[in-house]
Motif scaffolding. Structure first.
Motif, PDB file in Angstrom:
ATOM      1  N   ARG A 238       1.151  -0.893   0.003  1.00  0.00           N
ATOM      2  CA  ARG A 238       0.500  -0.154   0.037  1.00  0.00           C
ATOM      3  C   ARG A 238       0.819   1.634  -0.089  1.00  0.00           C
ATOM      4  O   ARG A 238       0.689   1.401   0.502  1.00  0.00           O
ATOM      5  N   LYS A 239       1.781   1.493  -0.560  1.00  0.00           N
ATOM      6  CA  LYS A 239       2.790   2.142  -0.482  1.00  0.00           C
ATOM      7  C   LYS A 239       2.293   3.201  -1.824  1.00  0.00           C
ATOM      8  O   LYS A 239       2.121   2.747  -3.088  1.00  0.00           O
ATOM      9  N   ASP A 240       2.629   4.051  -1.806  1.00  0.00           N
ATOM     10  CA  ASP A 240       2.372   5.148  -2.874  1.00  0.00           C
ATOM     11  C   ASP A 240       3.711   5.428  -3.962  1.00  0.00           C
ATOM     12  O   ASP A 240       3.553   6.485  -4.827  1.00  0.00           O
ATOM     13  N   TYR A 241       4.299   4.826  -4.329  1.00  0.00           N
ATOM     14  CA  TYR A 241       6.365   4.267  -5.306  1.00  0.00           C
ATOM     15  C   TYR A 241       5.469   3.445  -5.242  1.00  0.00           C
ATOM     16  O   TYR A 241       5.742   2.304  -4.610  1.00  0.00           O
ATOM     17  N   LEU A 242       6.993   3.355  -6.639  1.00  0.00           N
ATOM     18  CA  LEU A 242       6.888   1.941  -6.940  1.00  0.00           C
ATOM     19  C   LEU A 242       8.331   1.265  -6.381  1.00  0.00           C
ATOM     20  O   LEU A 242       9.138   1.692  -5.703  1.00  0.00           O
ATOM     21  N   GLU A 243       8.506  -0.547  -6.433  1.00  0.00           N
ATOM     22  CA  GLU A 243       9.502  -0.979  -5.813  1.00  0.00           C
ATOM     23  C   GLU A 243       9.745  -1.866  -6.657  1.00  0.00           C
ATOM     24  O   GLU A 243       8.852  -2.352  -7.213  1.00  0.00           O
ATOM     25  N   ALA A 244      10.518  -2.067  -6.494  1.00  0.00           N
ATOM     26  CA  ALA A 244      11.276  -3.762  -7.373  1.00  0.00           C
ATOM     27  C   ALA A 244      11.777  -4.740  -6.482  1.00  0.00           C
ATOM     28  O   ALA A 244      11.637  -4.917  -5.919  1.00  0.00           O
ATOM     29  N   TRP A 245      10.686  -5.885  -6.814  1.00  0.00           N
ATOM     30  CA  TRP A 245      10.766  -7.409  -6.709  1.00  0.00           C
ATOM     31  C   TRP A 245      10.573  -7.930  -6.860  1.00  0.00           C
ATOM     32  O   TRP A 245      10.216  -7.959  -8.267  1.00  0.00           O
ATOM     33  N   TYR A 246      11.905  -9.399  -6.877  1.00  0.00           N
ATOM     34  CA  TYR A 246      11.866 -10.515  -7.646  1.00  0.00           C
ATOM     35  C   TYR A 246      10.650 -11.486  -6.976  1.00  0.00           C
ATOM     36  O   TYR A 246       9.785 -11.609  -6.482  1.00  0.00           O
ATOM     37  N   THR A 247       9.955 -12.302  -8.251  1.00  0.00           N
ATOM     38  CA  THR A 247       9.344 -12.853  -8.164  1.00  0.00           C
ATOM     39  C   THR A 247       9.819 -14.537  -9.185  1.00  0.00           C
ATOM     40  O   THR A 247      10.345 -14.410  -9.665  1.00  0.00           O
ATOM     41  N   GLU A 248       9.938 -15.629  -7.798  1.00  0.00           N
ATOM     42  CA  GLU A 248      10.639 -16.421  -8.237  1.00  0.00           C
ATOM     43  C   GLU A 248       9.809 -18.402  -7.906  1.00  0.00           C
ATOM     44  O   GLU A 248       8.875 -17.331  -7.067  1.00  0.00           O
ATOM     45  N   LYS A 249       9.383 -18.567  -8.864  1.00  0.00           N
ATOM     46  CA  LYS A 249       8.267 -19.773  -9.278  1.00  0.00           C
ATOM     47  C   LYS A 249       8.947 -20.749  -9.154  1.00  0.00           C
ATOM     48  O   LYS A 249       9.574 -20.649 -10.304  1.00  0.00           O
ATOM     49  N   TYR A 250       8.701 -21.451  -8.502  1.00  0.00           N
ATOM     50  CA  TYR A 250       9.239 -22.747  -8.534  1.00  0.00           C
ATOM     51  C   TYR A 250       8.314 -24.051  -8.852  1.00  0.00           C
ATOM     52  O   TYR A 250       7.204 -24.605  -8.330  1.00  0.00           O
ATOM     53  N   PRO A 251       8.746 -25.252  -9.842  1.00  0.00           N
ATOM     54  CA  PRO A 251       7.988 -26.545  -9.652  1.00  0.00           C
ATOM     55  C   PRO A 251       7.590 -26.999  -8.077  1.00  0.00           C
ATOM     56  O   PRO A 251       8.178 -27.603  -7.119  1.00  0.00           O
ATOM     57  N   LEU A 252       6.009 -27.407  -7.942  1.00  0.00           N
ATOM     58  CA  LEU A 252       6.205 -28.276  -6.976  1.00  0.00           C
ATOM     59  C   LEU A 252       5.837 -29.041  -7.769  1.00  0.00           C
ATOM     60  O   LEU A 252       4.913 -30.142  -8.265  1.00  0.00           O
ATOM     61  N   PHE A 253       6.430 -30.886  -7.185  1.00  0.00           N
ATOM     62  CA  PHE A 253       5.099 -32.232  -7.412  1.00  0.00           C
ATOM     63  C   PHE A 253       5.118 -32.644  -6.353  1.00  0.00           C
ATOM     64  O   PHE A 253       5.323 -32.212  -5.133  1.00  0.00           O
ATOM     65  N   GLY A 254       4.695 -33.546  -7.141  1.00  0.00           N
ATOM     66  CA  GLY A 254       3.418 -34.197  -5.757  1.00  0.00           C
ATOM     67  C   GLY A 254       3.708 -35.789  -5.492  1.00  0.00           C
ATOM     68  O   GLY A 254       5.168 -35.946  -5.588  1.00  0.00           O
ATOM     69  N   GLU A 255       2.939 -36.409  -4.650  1.00  0.00           N
ATOM     70  CA  GLU A 255       3.479 -37.189  -4.211  1.00  0.00           C
ATOM     71  C   GLU A 255       3.991 -38.622  -4.876  1.00  0.00           C
ATOM     72  O   GLU A 255       4.976 -39.826  -5.441  1.00  0.00           O
ATOM     73  N   LYS A 256       3.700 -38.700  -6.491  1.00  0.00           N
ATOM     74  CA  LYS A 256       3.858 -39.227  -7.615  1.00  0.00           C
ATOM     75  C   LYS A 256       4.895 -39.083  -8.214  1.00  0.00           C
ATOM     76  O   LYS A 256       4.980 -39.373  -8.722  1.00  0.00           O
ATOM     77  N   GLY A 257       5.486 -38.122  -8.113  1.00  0.00           N
ATOM     78  CA  GLY A 257       6.843 -37.225  -9.011  1.00  0.00           C
ATOM     79  C   GLY A 257       6.167 -35.997 -10.030  1.00  0.00           C
ATOM     80  O   GLY A 257       6.625 -36.044 -10.732  1.00  0.00           O
ATOM     81  N   ASP A 258       4.764 -36.262  -9.986  1.00  0.00           N
ATOM     82  CA  ASP A 258       4.683 -35.731 -11.596  1.00  0.00           C
ATOM     83  C   ASP A 258       3.769 -33.853 -10.600  1.00  0.00           C
ATOM     84  O   ASP A 258       4.526 -33.680  -9.668  1.00  0.00           O
ATOM     85  N   ILE A 259       4.325 -33.437 -11.667  1.00  0.00           N
ATOM     86  CA  ILE A 259       3.814 -32.125 -11.176  1.00  0.00           C
ATOM     87  C   ILE A 259       2.759 -31.404 -11.095  1.00  0.00           C
ATOM     88  O   ILE A 259       2.104 -31.287 -11.744  1.00  0.00           O
ATOM     89  N   ILE A 260       2.708 -31.134  -9.672  1.00  0.00           N
ATOM     90  CA  ILE A 260       1.088 -30.494  -9.959  1.00  0.00           C
ATOM     91  C   ILE A 260       0.774 -29.020  -9.581  1.00  0.00           C
ATOM     92  O   ILE A 260      -0.492 -28.664  -8.810  1.00  0.00           O
ATOM     93  N   GLY A 261       2.032 -28.395  -9.716  1.00  0.00           N
ATOM     94  CA  GLY A 261       1.479 -26.890  -8.856  1.00  0.00           C
ATOM     95  C   GLY A 261       3.248 -25.971  -9.715  1.00  0.00           C
ATOM     96  O   GLY A 261       4.012 -26.446  -9.811  1.00  0.00           O
ATOM     97  N   VAL A 262       2.667 -25.103  -8.219  1.00  0.00           N
ATOM     98  CA  VAL A 262       3.473 -24.111  -8.562  1.00  0.00           C
ATOM     99  C   VAL A 262       3.846 -23.353  -7.140  1.00  0.00           C
ATOM    100  O   VAL A 262       2.783 -23.344  -6.532  1.00  0.00           O
ATOM    101  N   ILE A 263       5.023 -23.067  -6.697  1.00  0.00           N
ATOM    102  CA  ILE A 263       5.101 -22.221  -6.029  1.00  0.00           C
ATOM    103  C   ILE A 263       5.473 -20.900  -5.532  1.00  0.00           C
ATOM    104  O   ILE A 263       7.443 -20.692  -6.244  1.00  0.00           O
TER     105      ILE A 263
END
Length: 233
Positions: free
Chosen positions: A99-124
């Motif tokens: 809620r700041k009134d100026y711009l900021e720079a942040w990295y967004t890192e997205k990691y693969p999320l693997f399920g219980e059977k080793g398949d990819i089920i989402g993103v973190i």
């Protein structure tokens, strides 16, 4: 597997991490393979400015009542890239956070999320602050932006991506050659290959093509070295 069972599996897989995320001051959240939000910690909700009491679970980015939603299509593209390549993806968000009134720079890192059977089920996804950054292009940004550091397509070589980047900044072939330490004739040859791959006939057409496909938001890693910049990735 239906969506309810899929999301339940996601929560089982990340259960241990949630204990840490709940204490973390940095924003963390989890999406399923359809890019619906399954979990977000308190720091995430506050960080993007969600109204108090807003239920974020099950929502898509474009459904969030915050400024960030305008980049929903780009975020969905980032998610698909992580799911497809099963590798981390890094982007740079230029926004008004907390809620700041100026711009900021942040990295967004997205990691693969693997399920219980080793398949990819989402993103973190995870936001982390930019400690130091000296890139002339970023210094002039006055509106919220989303910049990518992972090549959005494998159609181009590393050198071609560099030429595309500078072309989108309206550099001439001679200027591009100086920036990446090759002759301007070599730049022109590379541009001809790029035109052939994209089906365009000139630089204006290439820039329009890049905007249409979101390539104008990609910054090749080699650019940082040529700009004497510091990028703490």
């Amino acid at each position: 597997m239906n969506s309810e069972d899929r999301d339940s599996e996601i929560l089982r897989v990340v259960k241990t991490f949630i204990y840490y995320w709940e204490q973390s001051r940095e924003p963390w959240w989890v999406k399923n393979s359809n890019s619906q939000i399954v979990y977000a910690n308190a720091s995430m909700k506050s960080f993007i400015g969600l109204p108090e009491g807003f239920d974020i679970e099950g929502r898509y980015d474009h459904e969030l009542p915050v400024e960030l939603h305008r980049f929903a299509s780009q975020f969905r593209q980032h998610d698909r890239q992580v799911l497809r390549e099963k590798e981390r993806s890094t982007s740079l968000q230029i926004q008004r956070f907390n809620r700041k009134d100026y711009l900021e720079a942040w990295y967004t890192e997205k990691y693969p999320l693997f399920g219980e059977k080793g398949d990819i089920i989402g993103v973190i996804p995870h936001f982390r602050p930019v400690e130091s950054i000296f890139v002339s292009r970023l210094a002039n940004i006055k509106t919220p932006s989303s910049l990518m550091f992972n090549a959005p397509s494998k159609i181009f070589t590393e050198k071609e991506w560099q030429v595309i980047f500078y072309t989108c900044q309206f550099f001439t072939p001679k200027m591009i050659g100086t920036a990446i330490n090759i002759s301007h004739r070599t730049v022109e040859d590379i541009l001809c290959r790029i035109y052939k791959k994209t089906g365009v006939g000139n630089k204006r057409g290439l820039i329009d093509y890049c905007i249409e496909h979101g390539f104008n938001n990609f910054i090749p890693p080699g650019i940082f070295q040529t700009c004497d910049s510091i990028m703490p990735i």
